[in-house]
Design a protein around this motif. Structure first.
Motif, PDB file in Angstrom:
ATOM      1  N   THR A  29     -22.529 -21.092  -4.315  1.00 36.79           N
ATOM      2  CA  THR A  29     -21.576 -22.008  -3.682  1.00 36.79           C
ATOM      3  C   THR A  29     -21.771 -23.392  -4.275  1.00 36.79           C
ATOM      4  O   THR A  29     -22.893 -23.817  -4.506  1.00 36.79           O
ATOM      5  CB  THR A  29     -21.770 -22.062  -2.155  1.00 36.79           C
ATOM      6  OG1 THR A  29     -23.113 -22.499  -1.873  1.00 36.79           O
ATOM      7  CG2 THR A  29     -21.548 -20.698  -1.524  1.00 36.79           C
ATOM      8  N   THR A  30     -20.657 -24.077  -4.524  1.00 42.00           N
ATOM      9  CA  THR A  30     -20.696 -25.404  -5.133  1.00 42.00           C
ATOM     10  C   THR A  30     -19.999 -26.401  -4.231  1.00 42.00           C
ATOM     11  O   THR A  30     -18.949 -26.096  -3.658  1.00 42.00           O
ATOM     12  CB  THR A  30     -20.010 -25.406  -6.511  1.00 42.00           C
ATOM     13  OG1 THR A  30     -20.623 -24.412  -7.341  1.00 42.00           O
ATOM     14  CG2 THR A  30     -20.150 -26.767  -7.197  1.00 42.00           C
ATOM     15  N   ALA A  31     -20.567 -27.579  -4.071  1.00 43.30           N
ATOM     16  CA  ALA A  31     -19.966 -28.633  -3.251  1.00 43.30           C
ATOM     17  C   ALA A  31     -20.187 -29.969  -3.929  1.00 43.30           C
ATOM     18  O   ALA A  31     -21.232 -30.209  -4.533  1.00 43.30           O
ATOM     19  CB  ALA A  31     -20.566 -28.641  -1.844  1.00 43.30           C
ATOM     20  N   CYS A  32     -19.174 -30.850  -3.859  1.00 44.23           N
ATOM     21  CA  CYS A  32     -19.264 -32.206  -4.399  1.00 44.23           C
ATOM     22  C   CYS A  32     -18.873 -33.186  -3.308  1.00 44.23           C
ATOM     23  O   CYS A  32     -17.902 -32.957  -2.584  1.00 44.23           O
ATOM     24  CB  CYS A  32     -18.344 -32.381  -5.603  1.00 44.23           C
ATOM     25  SG  CYS A  32     -18.807 -31.402  -7.052  1.00 44.23           S
ATOM     26  N   ARG A  33     -19.616 -34.272  -3.215  1.00 42.08           N
ATOM     27  CA  ARG A  33     -19.339 -35.286  -2.210  1.00 42.08           C
ATOM     28  C   ARG A  33     -19.634 -36.673  -2.796  1.00 42.08           C
ATOM     29  O   ARG A  33     -20.425 -36.808  -3.726  1.00 42.08           O
ATOM     30  CB  ARG A  33     -20.210 -35.083  -0.952  1.00 42.08           C
ATOM     31  CG  ARG A  33     -19.949 -33.793  -0.198  1.00 42.08           C
ATOM     32  CD  ARG A  33     -18.600 -33.806   0.489  1.00 42.08           C
ATOM     33  NE  ARG A  33     -18.400 -32.642   1.333  1.00 42.08           N
ATOM     34  CZ  ARG A  33     -17.884 -31.491   0.912  1.00 42.08           C
ATOM     35  NH1 ARG A  33     -17.538 -31.357  -0.354  1.00 42.08           N
ATOM     36  NH2 ARG A  33     -17.728 -30.480   1.748  1.00 42.08           N
ATOM     37  N   ALA A  34     -19.003 -37.675  -2.235  1.00 43.55           N
ATOM     38  CA  ALA A  34     -19.309 -39.051  -2.618  1.00 43.55           C
ATOM     39  C   ALA A  34     -20.706 -39.403  -2.125  1.00 43.55           C
ATOM     40  O   ALA A  34     -21.182 -38.865  -1.120  1.00 43.55           O
ATOM     41  CB  ALA A  34     -18.278 -40.000  -2.023  1.00 43.55           C
ATOM     42  N   LEU A  35     -21.375 -40.294  -2.827  1.00 43.80           N
ATOM     43  CA  LEU A  35     -22.686 -40.736  -2.384  1.00 43.80           C
ATOM     44  C   LEU A  35     -22.572 -41.505  -1.073  1.00 43.80           C
ATOM     45  O   LEU A  35     -21.521 -42.094  -0.785  1.00 43.80           O
ATOM     46  CB  LEU A  35     -23.326 -41.638  -3.451  1.00 43.80           C
ATOM     47  CG  LEU A  35     -23.709 -40.983  -4.779  1.00 43.80           C
ATOM     48  CD1 LEU A  35     -24.275 -42.029  -5.732  1.00 43.80           C
ATOM     49  CD2 LEU A  35     -24.709 -39.862  -4.565  1.00 43.80           C
TER      50      LEU A  35
ATOM     51  N   THR B  99     -26.479 -35.480 -18.941  1.00 47.09           N
ATOM     52  CA  THR B  99     -25.331 -34.778 -19.503  1.00 47.09           C
ATOM     53  C   THR B  99     -24.044 -35.498 -19.138  1.00 47.09           C
ATOM     54  O   THR B  99     -23.987 -36.199 -18.118  1.00 47.09           O
ATOM     55  CB  THR B  99     -25.268 -33.313 -18.988  1.00 47.09           C
ATOM     56  OG1 THR B  99     -24.160 -32.648 -19.589  1.00 47.09           O
ATOM     57  CG2 THR B  99     -25.098 -33.277 -17.473  1.00 47.09           C
ATOM     58  N   ASP B 100     -23.020 -35.300 -19.936  1.00 42.94           N
ATOM     59  CA  ASP B 100     -21.690 -35.801 -19.620  1.00 42.94           C
ATOM     60  C   ASP B 100     -20.800 -34.700 -19.055  1.00 42.94           C
ATOM     61  O   ASP B 100     -19.650 -34.932 -18.694  1.00 42.94           O
ATOM     62  CB  ASP B 100     -21.012 -36.373 -20.890  1.00 42.94           C
ATOM     63  CG  ASP B 100     -21.607 -37.711 -21.290  1.00 42.94           C
ATOM     64  OD1 ASP B 100     -21.939 -38.498 -20.379  1.00 42.94           O
ATOM     65  OD2 ASP B 100     -21.748 -37.967 -22.500  1.00 42.94           O
ATOM     66  N   THR B 101     -21.325 -33.485 -18.984  1.00 40.45           N
ATOM     67  CA  THR B 101     -20.544 -32.330 -18.526  1.00 40.45           C
ATOM     68  C   THR B 101     -20.608 -32.203 -17.017  1.00 40.45           C
ATOM     69  O   THR B 101     -21.682 -32.064 -16.441  1.00 40.45           O
ATOM     70  CB  THR B 101     -21.076 -31.042 -19.172  1.00 40.45           C
ATOM     71  OG1 THR B 101     -21.068 -31.177 -20.600  1.00 40.45           O
ATOM     72  CG2 THR B 101     -20.224 -29.843 -18.767  1.00 40.45           C
ATOM     73  N   ALA B 102     -19.448 -32.266 -16.387  1.00 41.98           N
ATOM     74  CA  ALA B 102     -19.363 -32.138 -14.933  1.00 41.98           C
ATOM     75  C   ALA B 102     -19.349 -30.657 -14.545  1.00 41.98           C
ATOM     76  O   ALA B 102     -18.997 -29.794 -15.349  1.00 41.98           O
ATOM     77  CB  ALA B 102     -18.093 -32.832 -14.428  1.00 41.98           C
ATOM     78  N   PRO B 103     -19.732 -30.346 -13.319  1.00 35.19           N
ATOM     79  CA  PRO B 103     -19.696 -28.935 -12.879  1.00 35.19           C
ATOM     80  C   PRO B 103     -18.258 -28.445 -12.769  1.00 35.19           C
ATOM     81  O   PRO B 103     -17.343 -29.203 -12.486  1.00 35.19           O
ATOM     82  CB  PRO B 103     -20.370 -28.985 -11.501  1.00 35.19           C
ATOM     83  CG  PRO B 103     -20.144 -30.386 -11.025  1.00 35.19           C
ATOM     84  CD  PRO B 103     -20.202 -31.241 -12.262  1.00 35.19           C
ATOM     85  N   ARG B 104     -18.065 -27.182 -13.019  1.00 28.83           N
ATOM     86  CA  ARG B 104     -16.734 -26.587 -12.869  1.00 28.83           C
ATOM     87  C   ARG B 104     -16.423 -26.388 -11.399  1.00 28.83           C
ATOM     88  O   ARG B 104     -17.268 -26.008 -10.639  1.00 28.83           O
ATOM     89  CB  ARG B 104     -16.667 -25.250 -13.594  1.00 28.83           C
ATOM     90  CG  ARG B 104     -16.856 -25.351 -15.102  1.00 28.83           C
ATOM     91  CD  ARG B 104     -16.772 -24.003 -15.753  1.00 28.83           C
ATOM     92  NE  ARG B 104     -16.923 -24.104 -17.205  1.00 28.83           N
ATOM     93  CZ  ARG B 104     -16.923 -23.059 -18.011  1.00 28.83           C
ATOM     94  NH1 ARG B 104     -16.774 -21.839 -17.522  1.00 28.83           N
ATOM     95  NH2 ARG B 104     -17.066 -23.223 -19.314  1.00 28.83           N
TER      96      ARG B 104
END
Length: 375
Positions: free
Chosen positions: A202-208, A370-375
């Motif tokens: 599971t992948t999740a992205c949030r603002a700091l 890295t400059d590569t963001a998660p998919r």
């Protein structure tokens, strides 16, 4: 003649500098290893705490894990096999690693990317006998270098299974359950249920968060905090004690357990293992551990991923027994491969474990910019 004497002989004078000692020891160690390779046996803590927001809540994720489900002869009850050759002094091992760490690349990019596999060992009771299971998890994180960026994490439950052949035999006698009920240490909490099968990632992205906190280092820290840590080991130690070594409020006295060797070892370990500090600060953390009078060397070991490194450790007396905190280092690259926690004299919550058995650990698989963001 021991290895330190070999270092002094290689240098040709009685009082070499710290850097010279480290470099000479590295040369000696390579010479020793090349001649001993054919004879060497082929047998075999909450760490780097990342803060999560949003769906995970603002909590410190302890990267804990039990080392070595028995791979290449390792035993979960006695730990990985290690070389029988006398290990070098812990200080020398750490100074060599410090010198290597200073040569690491430090080109900041969009994300600090790190991947780890953690394992936790649990001792279960069954009518057919007690046995140990290991719960494994994989974590991958992308921490933004810009405080306005998004923090992303991917987690996967890798499943829970018997830790070794003897545990597997008892598990089969118990009916080969596909799930395990693991009792919680704290009263009033329902047991955890862990399944044999792995789960999906599971992948999740949030603002700091507003304060920009990304890791916990005795206290919440921002990327700026980590990037501006002092690169001198004495200044680094003093700053860590002054900022994070106090109990309760800033006006209360320093507590022994928060400023003792085991506490300093754990804080330096977190800096070394996966945090986005500068190479000079990582080297300073190695040197800070090297100055601890109670740190000792274990020698050559393999971690849960089968990678060979040199382990240094420090012991801690707790109500749950005498514990060993172990850091496995790749001296050539100046990186930490893994952290392990073992119980030496079981007591309290560890009373049912065998002396020398592993409690938890984390294996650091990758860490860097890295400059590569998660998919």
């Amino acid at each position: 003649m021991n290895e330190i004497d070999l270092v002094r002989e290689a240098l040709g004078r009685p009082r070499p500098t710290e850097q010279e000692t480290a470099a000479a020891f590295a040369r000696v160690q390579r010479d020793i290893a090349s001649g001993a390779a054919a004879r060497r046996s082929r047998g075999l803590t909450a760490v780097s705490r990342r803060l999560w927001v949003g769906g995970f809540g603002l909590t410190a994720v302890a990267a804990a894990a039990a080392v070595a489900v028995p791979v290449l002869g390792a035993s979960p009850e006695t730990g990985p096999h290690r070389s029988t050759a006398p290990p070098p002094a812990a200080r020398t091992v750490l100074l060599v690693a410090a010198q290597s760490a200073e040569r690491q690349d430090d080109t900041m990019r969009r994300y600090w990317h790190d991947t780890s596999t953690s394992r936790l060992y649990y001792r279960l009771h069954a009518p057919t006998g007690d046995y140990t299971v290991v719960w494994a998890r994989r974590f991958e994180g992308w921490t933004p270098s810009n405080p306005t960026g998004r923090d992303c994490g991917r987690r996967q439950d890798l499943g829970t299974r018997p830790a070794g052949p003897a545990d597997q035999a008892v598990w089969r006698r118990a009916g080969s359950p596909a799930a395990f009920s693991i009792p919680m240490d704290r009263k009033g909490f329902a047991p955890m249920t862990r399944k044999l099968a792995a789960g999906p990632p599971t992948t999740a992205c949030r603002a700091l968060p507003p304060d920009g906190a990304i890791f916990s280092l005795g206290g919440n820290v921002t990327m700026k905090d980590l990037r501006t840590l002092p690169a001198d080991p004495n200044r680094l130690k003093r700053m860590l004690v002054e900022r994070f070594g106090r109990s309760g409020t800033d006006t209360e006295p320093l507590t022994r357990n928060k400023t003792g060797d085991s506490w300093m070892f754990s804080v330096a370990r977190d800096i070394i293992l996966t945090m986005p500090v500068t190479p000079r600060v990582r080297a300073a953390a190695f040197r800070m551990i090297a100055d601890l009078p109670t740190v000792r060397t274990i020698g050559s070991v393999r971690d849960a991923e089968g990678r060979q490194g040199t382990a240094v450790a420090i012991d801690e007396h707790t109500s749950d027994g005498d514990l060993e905190h172990r850091l496995i280092i790749d001296q050539a690259s100046g990186t930490a491969l893994a952290y392990e926690q073992l119980v030496l004299k079981p007591a309290g919550r560890n009373a049912g474990r065998a002396p020398g058995s592993l409690i938890n650990s984390v294996a650091n698989l990758t860490s860097g910019w890295t400059d590569t963001a998660p998919r």
